[in-house]
Design an enzyme around this catalytic site. Structure first.
Site, PDB file in Angstrom:
ATOM      1  N   SER A 125       0.827  -1.209   0.000  1.00  0.00           N
ATOM      2  CA  SER A 125       0.000   0.000   0.000  1.00  0.00           C
ATOM      3  C   SER A 125       0.856   1.252   0.000  1.00  0.00           C
ATOM      4  O   SER A 125       1.969   1.268   0.544  1.00  0.00           O
ATOM      5  CB  SER A 125      -0.902  -0.009   1.234  1.00  0.00           C
ATOM      6  OG  SER A 125      -1.502   1.244   1.438  1.00  0.00           O
ATOM      7  N   TYR A 150      -2.790  -0.218  10.274  1.00  0.00           N
ATOM      8  CA  TYR A 150      -2.886  -0.815   8.947  1.00  0.00           C
ATOM      9  C   TYR A 150      -1.613  -0.541   8.142  1.00  0.00           C
ATOM     10  O   TYR A 150      -0.997  -1.457   7.579  1.00  0.00           O
ATOM     11  CB  TYR A 150      -4.100  -0.275   8.192  1.00  0.00           C
ATOM     12  CG  TYR A 150      -4.066  -0.580   6.717  1.00  0.00           C
ATOM     13  CD1 TYR A 150      -4.298  -1.872   6.255  1.00  0.00           C
ATOM     14  CD2 TYR A 150      -3.767   0.413   5.775  1.00  0.00           C
ATOM     15  CE1 TYR A 150      -4.246  -2.171   4.913  1.00  0.00           C
ATOM     16  CE2 TYR A 150      -3.709   0.126   4.427  1.00  0.00           C
ATOM     17  CZ  TYR A 150      -3.946  -1.163   3.997  1.00  0.00           C
ATOM     18  OH  TYR A 150      -3.878  -1.452   2.660  1.00  0.00           O
ATOM     19  N   LYS A 154       1.633  -3.142   6.702  1.00  0.00           N
ATOM     20  CA  LYS A 154       2.189  -3.212   5.340  1.00  0.00           C
ATOM     21  C   LYS A 154       3.698  -2.982   5.366  1.00  0.00           C
ATOM     22  O   LYS A 154       4.454  -3.656   4.652  1.00  0.00           O
ATOM     23  CB  LYS A 154       1.496  -2.200   4.438  1.00  0.00           C
ATOM     24  CG  LYS A 154       0.027  -2.517   4.178  1.00  0.00           C
ATOM     25  CD  LYS A 154      -0.168  -3.901   3.578  1.00  0.00           C
ATOM     26  CE  LYS A 154      -1.618  -4.210   3.276  1.00  0.00           C
ATOM     27  NZ  LYS A 154      -1.810  -5.581   2.743  1.00  0.00           N
TER      28      LYS A 154
END
Length: 337
Positions: A125, A150, A154
């Protein structure tokens, strides 16, 4: 050539399965159905004329993953989508995100590490860049401290893959994509989140069709053209094709390094208000919305530099923002029927 696609019934995963089967790959989908429905298999079959193999499995279960690889010992590559993906939710439920996003990755790499040669595509991402200092964002931009759990999963995921590939026969490509939107032109598959949407476009379409009272715009005091956040919105079909291009590169052995990284975006940023205006134009529906407080974890702007992926993978985003928004709206209308 058998390709394992984790989270293959999800939004991006299902579109990628379609493109893989269109290119002649045999696909095995693994999904725990926590944020997807089994009916997506029907949509994939209708589009491609072929039903992929399906295994229902939570890949946090190492024994289950080991059994999967034992049953399918001819898996040539893995495209790993299965993960939780909402920035706001990750701030509220960090342990859920570390569990869902890191344990499955480790379990998959443990099995791939046993093979003589394997290929791994990681769903990364643009959040790994944090708030980048320069736009558009190149792959050489520094990975900054994550602004959400989040984003941190990643970053950690990329680090794990890089460390493992140094001492294994795994080759990997990290695809750092920006904001996927839209649906397949057939309206047979699309984005269908459980509960209240965490992403902008499904919230827009659900508001337009009357499922939600109004759209919340999180902040209008950012340092942008109209005060709202700017993102790079890419059609999910274009994004799916990028995964196939990356897989082709690994299988052909064209990769120069054990781990390669590519930004996947359009190269153009659009603000939240610009997206609202564009949707109203393509749909003919006036969207009720209100400006609310900023959302923790959001950055001001992010859009991709695409020179590297255009040149090396030979991939380029082809579908317009208007096409993506129109397809998302048609999908929403069909689902609500």
């Amino acid at each position: 050539m058998k390709i394992l696609v984790t989270g293959g019934l999800g939004f991006i995963g299902s579109h990628t399965v379609v493109e893989l089967q269109n290119k002649g790959y045999d696909v095995i989908i693994v999904d725990d159905l926590s944020n997807a429905t089994i009916s997506v298999l029907d949509g994939i079959e209708k589009i491609t004329g072929k039903r992929p193999e399906f295994v229902q499995l939570d890949i946090r279960d190492l024994a289950g993953v080991s059994k999967l690889f034992s049953n399918y010992n001819d898996i040539l590559g893995v495209i790993h989508f299965a993960a939780s993906k909402a920035v706001g939710e990750s701030v509220e439920r960090p342990l859920l995100y570390y569990d869902n996003n890191l344990v499955p990755l480790i379990n998959l790499l443990k099995e791939l590490d046993k093979k003589d040669n394997s290929h791994f595509i990681f769903s990364s991402s643009c959040t790994v860049y944090g708030q980048a200092d320069v736009m558009p964002i190149t792959e050489d931009a520094p990975v900054q401290q994550a602004m959400s759990p989040y984003g941190n999963t990643k970053q950690i995921g990329e680090e794990i893959i890089t460390d493992v590939t140094r001492v294994s026969n795994i080759s990997a490509i990290l695809l750092r994509y920006f904001n996927p939107i839209g649906a397949h032109e057939s309206t047979l598959i699309g984005e269908l989140p459980n509960g209240v949407p965490q992403n902008l476009i499904p919230f827009i379409t659900q508001t337009a069709i009357g499922l939600r009272k109004e759209l919340s715009v999180f902040g209008d005091d950012y340092d942008t053209v109209d005060g709202t956040c700017i993102r790079d919105y890419i059609h999910v079909v274009d994004l799916a094709k990028a995964h196939v291009a990356a897989l082709d590169r690994l299988i052909k052995g064209d990769n120069i390094e054990k781990v390669e990284t590519f930004n996947i975006g359009t190269g153009k940023g659009s603000s939240v208000l610009e997206i609202i205006n564009a949707f109203e134009k393509v749909s003919g529906v006036k969207l009720p919305y209100k400006v609310v407080a900023r959302r923790e974890g959001d950055i001001t702007q992010a859009y991709a530099a695409t020179d590297k992926v255009n040149e090396i993978l030979g991939w380029k985003a082809e579908l317009s923002l208007e096409t993506a928004l129109n397809s998302a709206w048609k999908w929403e209308q069909k689902v609500r029927k």
